[in-house]
Write a protein that holds these residues in place. Structure first.
Motif, PDB file in Angstrom:
ATOM      1  N   SER A 100       0.682  -0.951   0.007  1.00  0.00           N
ATOM      2  CA  SER A 100      -0.307   0.183  -0.059  1.00  0.00           C
ATOM      3  C   SER A 100       0.837   1.191  -0.037  1.00  0.00           C
ATOM      4  O   SER A 100       1.994   1.179   0.187  1.00  0.00           O
ATOM      5  CB  SER A 100      -0.688  -0.063   0.853  1.00  0.00           C
ATOM      6  N   SER A 101       0.303   2.490   0.309  1.00  0.00           N
ATOM      7  CA  SER A 101       0.865   3.674  -0.155  1.00  0.00           C
ATOM      8  C   SER A 101       0.394   4.297   1.487  1.00  0.00           C
ATOM      9  O   SER A 101      -0.955   4.504   1.566  1.00  0.00           O
ATOM     10  CB  SER A 101       1.065   4.307  -1.487  1.00  0.00           C
ATOM     11  N   GLY A 102       0.965   5.375   1.987  1.00  0.00           N
ATOM     12  CA  GLY A 102       0.729   6.165   3.023  1.00  0.00           C
ATOM     13  C   GLY A 102       1.131   8.243   3.006  1.00  0.00           C
ATOM     14  O   GLY A 102       1.696   7.888   1.668  1.00  0.00           O
ATOM     15  N   LEU A 103       0.973   9.216   3.350  1.00  0.00           N
ATOM     16  CA  LEU A 103       1.547   9.935   4.133  1.00  0.00           C
ATOM     17  C   LEU A 103       1.901  10.489   4.319  1.00  0.00           C
ATOM     18  O   LEU A 103       1.281  10.091   5.880  1.00  0.00           O
ATOM     19  CB  LEU A 103      -0.077  11.368   2.837  1.00  0.00           C
ATOM     20  N   ALA A 104       2.992  10.826   5.326  1.00  0.00           N
ATOM     21  CA  ALA A 104       3.536  11.390   6.460  1.00  0.00           C
ATOM     22  C   ALA A 104       3.353  12.166   6.727  1.00  0.00           C
ATOM     23  O   ALA A 104       2.280  13.435   6.289  1.00  0.00           O
ATOM     24  CB  ALA A 104       5.257  11.451   5.557  1.00  0.00           C
ATOM     25  N   ARG A 105       2.895  12.361   8.134  1.00  0.00           N
ATOM     26  CA  ARG A 105       2.228  13.347   8.642  1.00  0.00           C
ATOM     27  C   ARG A 105       3.268  14.642   8.437  1.00  0.00           C
ATOM     28  O   ARG A 105       4.114  14.427   7.690  1.00  0.00           O
ATOM     29  CB  ARG A 105       2.801  13.184  10.239  1.00  0.00           C
ATOM     30  N   LYS A 106       2.530  16.184   8.018  1.00  0.00           N
ATOM     31  CA  LYS A 106       3.103  16.988   7.900  1.00  0.00           C
ATOM     32  C   LYS A 106       3.954  17.384   9.284  1.00  0.00           C
ATOM     33  O   LYS A 106       4.297  17.283   9.856  1.00  0.00           O
ATOM     34  CB  LYS A 106       1.915  17.801   7.631  1.00  0.00           C
ATOM     35  N   GLY A 107       4.678  18.351   9.007  1.00  0.00           N
ATOM     36  CA  GLY A 107       5.755  18.888   9.865  1.00  0.00           C
ATOM     37  C   GLY A 107       5.213  19.868  10.790  1.00  0.00           C
ATOM     38  O   GLY A 107       4.060  20.818  10.269  1.00  0.00           O
ATOM     39  N   PRO A 108       6.308  20.603  11.371  1.00  0.00           N
ATOM     40  CA  PRO A 108       4.997  21.475  12.655  1.00  0.00           C
ATOM     41  C   PRO A 108       5.121  22.599  12.137  1.00  0.00           C
ATOM     42  O   PRO A 108       3.841  23.380  12.771  1.00  0.00           O
ATOM     43  CB  PRO A 108       5.920  21.424  13.872  1.00  0.00           C
ATOM     44  N   ASN A 109       4.954  23.302  10.634  1.00  0.00           N
ATOM     45  CA  ASN A 109       4.720  24.552  10.197  1.00  0.00           C
ATOM     46  C   ASN A 109       4.266  24.667   9.061  1.00  0.00           C
ATOM     47  O   ASN A 109       4.277  25.387   8.506  1.00  0.00           O
ATOM     48  CB  ASN A 109       6.226  25.191  10.522  1.00  0.00           C
ATOM     49  N   GLU A 110       4.000  23.397   8.381  1.00  0.00           N
ATOM     50  CA  GLU A 110       3.281  23.348   7.357  1.00  0.00           C
ATOM     51  C   GLU A 110       1.529  23.466   7.930  1.00  0.00           C
ATOM     52  O   GLU A 110       1.918  23.013   8.853  1.00  0.00           O
ATOM     53  CB  GLU A 110       3.216  21.816   6.736  1.00  0.00           C
ATOM     54  N   PRO A 111       0.699  23.482   6.885  1.00  0.00           N
ATOM     55  CA  PRO A 111      -0.946  23.762   7.259  1.00  0.00           C
ATOM     56  C   PRO A 111      -1.411  21.806   6.614  1.00  0.00           C
ATOM     57  O   PRO A 111      -0.755  21.461   6.175  1.00  0.00           O
ATOM     58  CB  PRO A 111      -1.067  25.033   6.172  1.00  0.00           C
ATOM     59  N   TYR A 112      -2.733  22.242   7.194  1.00  0.00           N
ATOM     60  CA  TYR A 112      -2.996  20.652   7.337  1.00  0.00           C
ATOM     61  C   TYR A 112      -4.356  20.930   7.346  1.00  0.00           C
ATOM     62  O   TYR A 112      -4.901  21.692   7.971  1.00  0.00           O
ATOM     63  CB  TYR A 112      -3.027  19.807   8.014  1.00  0.00           C
ATOM     64  N   ARG A 113      -5.293  20.525   6.734  1.00  0.00           N
ATOM     65  CA  ARG A 113      -6.824  19.680   6.548  1.00  0.00           C
ATOM     66  C   ARG A 113      -6.531  18.626   7.690  1.00  0.00           C
ATOM     67  O   ARG A 113      -6.318  17.253   7.637  1.00  0.00           O
ATOM     68  CB  ARG A 113      -7.035  19.768   5.144  1.00  0.00           C
ATOM     69  N   VAL A 114      -7.393  18.768   8.341  1.00  0.00           N
ATOM     70  CA  VAL A 114      -8.515  17.633   9.262  1.00  0.00           C
ATOM     71  C   VAL A 114     -10.071  17.553   8.649  1.00  0.00           C
ATOM     72  O   VAL A 114     -10.769  18.995   8.928  1.00  0.00           O
ATOM     73  CB  VAL A 114      -8.347  18.104  10.564  1.00  0.00           C
ATOM     74  N   VAL A 115     -10.768  16.944   9.092  1.00  0.00           N
ATOM     75  CA  VAL A 115     -12.259  16.467   9.478  1.00  0.00           C
ATOM     76  C   VAL A 115     -12.432  15.831  10.336  1.00  0.00           C
ATOM     77  O   VAL A 115     -11.452  14.892  10.267  1.00  0.00           O
ATOM     78  CB  VAL A 115     -12.920  15.931   8.121  1.00  0.00           C
ATOM     79  N   VAL A 116     -13.446  16.015  11.440  1.00  0.00           N
ATOM     80  CA  VAL A 116     -13.711  15.811  12.461  1.00  0.00           C
ATOM     81  C   VAL A 116     -15.536  15.159  12.686  1.00  0.00           C
ATOM     82  O   VAL A 116     -16.135  15.871  11.803  1.00  0.00           O
ATOM     83  CB  VAL A 116     -13.850  16.926  13.757  1.00  0.00           C
TER      84      VAL A 116
END
Length: 157
Positions: free
Chosen positions: A117-133
């Motif tokens: 499979s493949s994955g996406l590593a977590r972003k760095g502490p100063n990078e923007p990110y998107r979440v869904v809750v």
């Protein structure tokens, strides 16, 4: 005629037999408990299998790499719950990933690749990110599946 019918019946049985898998739960990624600071990040990889003795290996191929890199040993935790057959939960770390990068990983059992499979590593502490809750989706109802589908369409990190 009987031989032809026997061959047809055997062929139908082979087609109708679901593929054999060594997993109770297929491998899945989690963020893990490693801090997200630094120039590289890690991801936790887990899977559930029966207690049959086997040699498990995990390889990683970061984005842009041409070769697979063996990962550290993955360790089992033996689970025994009344009413269920005993099983093992394997867990370990995929390491040295560039923050926010894609990667491929594969799991081998006794030298044979049984999952890729493949994955996406977590972003760095100063990078923007998107979440869904959203709340608990453990009942697998049509409404919960619809919410999960909409969440996936938003392409969270």
């Amino acid at each position: 005629m009987f031989q032809l019918m026997l061959v047809q019946a055997l062929a139908a049985a082979v087609i109708a037999t679901p593929p054999v898998t060594p997993f109770i739960v297929q491998p899945y990624l989690q963020l893990g408990d490693a801090p997200a600071g630094g120039e590289s990040v890690t991801m936790a990889l887990l899977w559930h299998s029966d207690t049959t003795s086997a040699e498990w290996e995990v390889d990683l191929k970061p984005a842009g790499a041409t070769t697979w890199k063996p990962q550290r040993t993955f360790y089992p935790s033996h689970i025994q719950v009344p009413g269920l057959d005993p099983y093992d939960v394997y867990h370990g770390t995929l390491g040295d990933l560039a923050p926010g990068s894609t990667f491929q990983y594969r799991v081998k059992r006794n030298g044979t690749v049984v999952f890729t499979s493949s994955g996406l590593a977590r972003k760095g502490p100063n990078e923007p990110y998107r979440v869904v809750v959203f709340g608990d989706a453990g009942q697998n109802t049509p409404g919960q599946r619809a919410v999960a589908y909409r969440a996936a369409l938003e392409r969270p990190d």
